[in-house]
Design a protein around this motif. Structure first.
Motif, PDB file in Angstrom:
ATOM      1  N   ILE A  93       0.862  -1.183   0.000  1.00 23.30           N
ATOM      2  CA  ILE A  93       0.000   0.000   0.000  1.00 23.30           C
ATOM      3  C   ILE A  93       0.896   1.231   0.000  1.00 23.30           C
ATOM      4  N   VAL A  94       0.582   2.199  -0.836  1.00 20.26           N
ATOM      5  CA  VAL A  94       1.341   3.447  -0.859  1.00 20.26           C
ATOM      6  C   VAL A  94       0.537   4.527  -0.144  1.00 20.26           C
ATOM      7  N   GLU A  95       1.128   5.112   0.877  1.00 17.53           N
ATOM      8  CA  GLU A  95       0.489   6.190   1.648  1.00 17.53           C
ATOM      9  C   GLU A  95       1.314   7.461   1.476  1.00 17.53           C
ATOM     10  N   SER A  96       0.630   8.587   1.253  1.00 13.47           N
ATOM     11  CA  SER A  96       1.301   9.878   1.157  1.00 13.47           C
ATOM     12  C   SER A  96       1.036  10.679   2.428  1.00 13.47           C
ATOM     13  N   LEU A  97       2.103  11.195   3.041  1.00 14.92           N
ATOM     14  CA  LEU A  97       1.998  11.923   4.303  1.00 14.92           C
ATOM     15  C   LEU A  97       2.710  13.264   4.185  1.00 14.92           C
ATOM     16  N   THR A  98       2.249  14.241   4.959  1.00 20.42           N
ATOM     17  CA  THR A  98       2.934  15.526   5.044  1.00 20.42           C
ATOM     18  C   THR A  98       3.726  15.564   6.340  1.00 20.42           C
ATOM     19  N   ILE A  99       5.052  15.661   6.212  1.00 18.69           N
ATOM     20  CA  ILE A  99       5.940  15.667   7.366  1.00 18.69           C
ATOM     21  C   ILE A  99       6.955  16.801   7.201  1.00 18.69           C
ATOM     22  N   GLU A 100       7.014  17.661   8.186  1.00 19.94           N
ATOM     23  CA  GLU A 100       7.954  18.791   8.180  1.00 19.94           C
ATOM     24  C   GLU A 100       7.812  19.621   6.909  1.00 19.94           C
ATOM     25  N   GLY A 101       6.576  19.812   6.470  1.00 18.65           N
ATOM     26  CA  GLY A 101       6.309  20.652   5.305  1.00 18.65           C
ATOM     27  C   GLY A 101       6.561  19.995   3.974  1.00 18.65           C
ATOM     28  N   HIS A 102       6.927  18.712   3.963  1.00 20.80           N
ATOM     29  CA  HIS A 102       7.199  17.980   2.728  1.00 20.80           C
ATOM     30  C   HIS A 102       6.235  16.804   2.577  1.00 20.80           C
ATOM     31  N   THR A 103       6.075  16.368   1.320  1.00 19.39           N
ATOM     32  CA  THR A 103       5.306  15.156   1.043  1.00 19.39           C
ATOM     33  C   THR A 103       6.250  13.959   1.077  1.00 19.39           C
ATOM     34  N   VAL A 104       5.886  12.973   1.860  1.00 19.59           N
ATOM     35  CA  VAL A 104       6.655  11.741   1.973  1.00 19.59           C
ATOM     36  C   VAL A 104       5.756  10.578   1.564  1.00 19.59           C
ATOM     37  N   ASP A 105       6.236   9.734   0.667  1.00 20.67           N
ATOM     38  CA  ASP A 105       5.501   8.524   0.289  1.00 20.67           C
ATOM     39  C   ASP A 105       6.031   7.347   1.099  1.00 20.67           C
ATOM     40  N   VAL A 106       5.113   6.498   1.524  1.00 21.61           N
ATOM     41  CA  VAL A 106       5.493   5.318   2.296  1.00 21.61           C
ATOM     42  C   VAL A 106       4.925   4.076   1.602  1.00 21.61           C
TER      43      VAL A 106
END
Length: 408
Positions: A93-106
């Motif tokens: 599963i690919v999840e997109s998160l906002t961390i420290e003002g950036h988009t991070v894909d997991v």
């Protein structure tokens, strides 16, 4: 998910997570396969995470402008088109998160039992238009050890592969965990009353459950809160022994409900408030416990001659029993409930019409008037109402949701 990943970003890479500064380019599909396979081929029983948009120094750099990004569908399609041995397709599963003002894909690599996974043909094939730095060969197994994956031109050590086969066949599990797997295989159990009442696991007869008389039955209650919703409310007590060969694994108190029409386990009890006169008690089962697997088996097994619940009986039973995912969820819900004890106490008190209805059922079920006291009826009704209240509370007043899977 955000809490999990935010925590992992501050930890060193290990067998559960890895950092990638950017997504895999088209000429690095072999590396993508290797990295995913390495996390699938782990001996533990937890999900793993490829965190993309974080460099090796744990700095969040983001992937906002990364043209090689994939979503769940594209990544799943890619894996489905690989020449996987035994058609074993890992779930990602690919999840997109906002961390420290950036988009991070997991990329979440779900725990997978049918390991090891590997290819049955060379990748890419000789006729393929795909260009990669290296080939992956049939039978080549990639594993994750600490923070390191098997090299692209190597295969995993024998001792690591041996652990994967043990995971596949459940040989790395405790006997209770093994019993959970057998109980989930509901269709392969056989019910018998020849000489002794038992459930026998046909695939491995060393697993056998025996239904015994309860020597304490005369001292137990004649009704229970979760029997009140059945057509006939009297309960009859038994003991269910889970055995492996001659070894007793666990003993359960179980009950026949609705005039011996189906079996259920005796759930655990918890009191929200200690009050001798009017205790706020409810019944519960933890979904990660063997209790849940036994209950699921009893409610869903389909042997022609064994007692099993129909849809109505099962639905009514589960109205008043709270099934938590685990003890952590139970503790969270209990903490929220205890903030509003007074309102709960008022809301779960039995109504006159409820008591009158249950009293009629008691009269029909018992010849002697004193077999079930008025106090028992009131307490059972209050307990049933509290169970229903908590089930509704979880669904409508929390973000926990009711996601328990009765997989029968």
């Amino acid at each position: 998910m955000l809490d999990i990943i935010s925590k992992l970003i501050h930890e060193n890479e290990d067998e559960y997570h890895d950092f990638k500064k950017e997504w895999y380019s088209p000429n690095k599909k072999d590396e993508l396969i290797k990295d995913i396979f390495s996390f699938v081929n782990t001996a533990h029983h937890e999900d793993c995470y490829l965190i993309i948009g974080v460099d090796d120094n744990k700095r969040v750099v983001g992937i906002e402008n990364d043209e090689n990004r994939r979503n769940t569908q594209k990544l799943t399609d890619f894996l489905n088109n690989l020449p996987l041995a035994n058609n074993a397709i890992p779930r990602v599963i690919v999840e997109s998160l906002t961390i420290e003002g950036h988009t991070v894909d997991v990329i979440v690599i779900k725990d997978y039992k049918n390991v090891p996974i590997y290819l049955k043909e060379v990748y890419p094939s000789k006729n393929s238009k795909i260009h990669t730095k290296s080939h992956i060969y049939p039978g080549q197994i990639f594993c994750r050890l600490n923070d390191t994956n098997t090299a692209i031109d190597k295969t995993a050590r024998d001792d690591l592969v041996e652990k994967l086969w043990k995971k596949r066949f459940g040989d790395d599990l405790t006997i209770e965990e093994k019993y959970k797997i057998k109980l989930s295989d509901i269709d392969n159990w056989q019910y018998s009353e020849n000489g002794e009442t038992r459930f026998l696991y046909k695939v491995d007869p060393n697993y056998c459950m025996y239904l015994k008389d309860d020597i304490d039955e005369d001292m137990r209650f004649k009704i229970e809160s979760y029997s009140l919703s059945q057509m006939r409310i009297r309960v009859n007590w038994k003991i269910l022994n889970l055995q492996y060969k001659d070894r007793l694994i666990k003993r359960f108190t179980v009950l026949f409900l609705d005039e011996y029409r189906f079996l259920t386990i005796y759930p655990q009890t918890f009191s929200l408030e200690q009050n001798f006169d009017k205790p706020l008690i409810y019944r519960f089962i933890l979904a990660d416990s063997i209790d849940f697997y036994v209950e699921n088996f009893l409610l869903n097994q389909k042997n022609d001659f064994s007692p099993s619940a129909d849809y109505f009986q099962k639905e009514k039973l589960l109205e008043g029993i709270v099934v938590f995912k685990n003890s952590e969820q139970k503790n969270r819900i209990d903490k929220k409930l205890k903030k509003n004890i007074s309102a709960i106490r008022e809301g779960v008190q039995p109504t006159d019409s409820q008591l009158e209805s249950i009293q009629k059922k008691v009269t029909l079920a018992f010849h002697e008037k004193d077999e079930v006291s008025n106090n028992e009826i009131v307490a059972a009704c209050r307990e049933l109402n509290l169970g229903r209240y908590i089930n509704d509370f979880i669904i409508y007043n929390t973000n926990e949701g009711n996601t328990i899977n009765w997989f029968g």
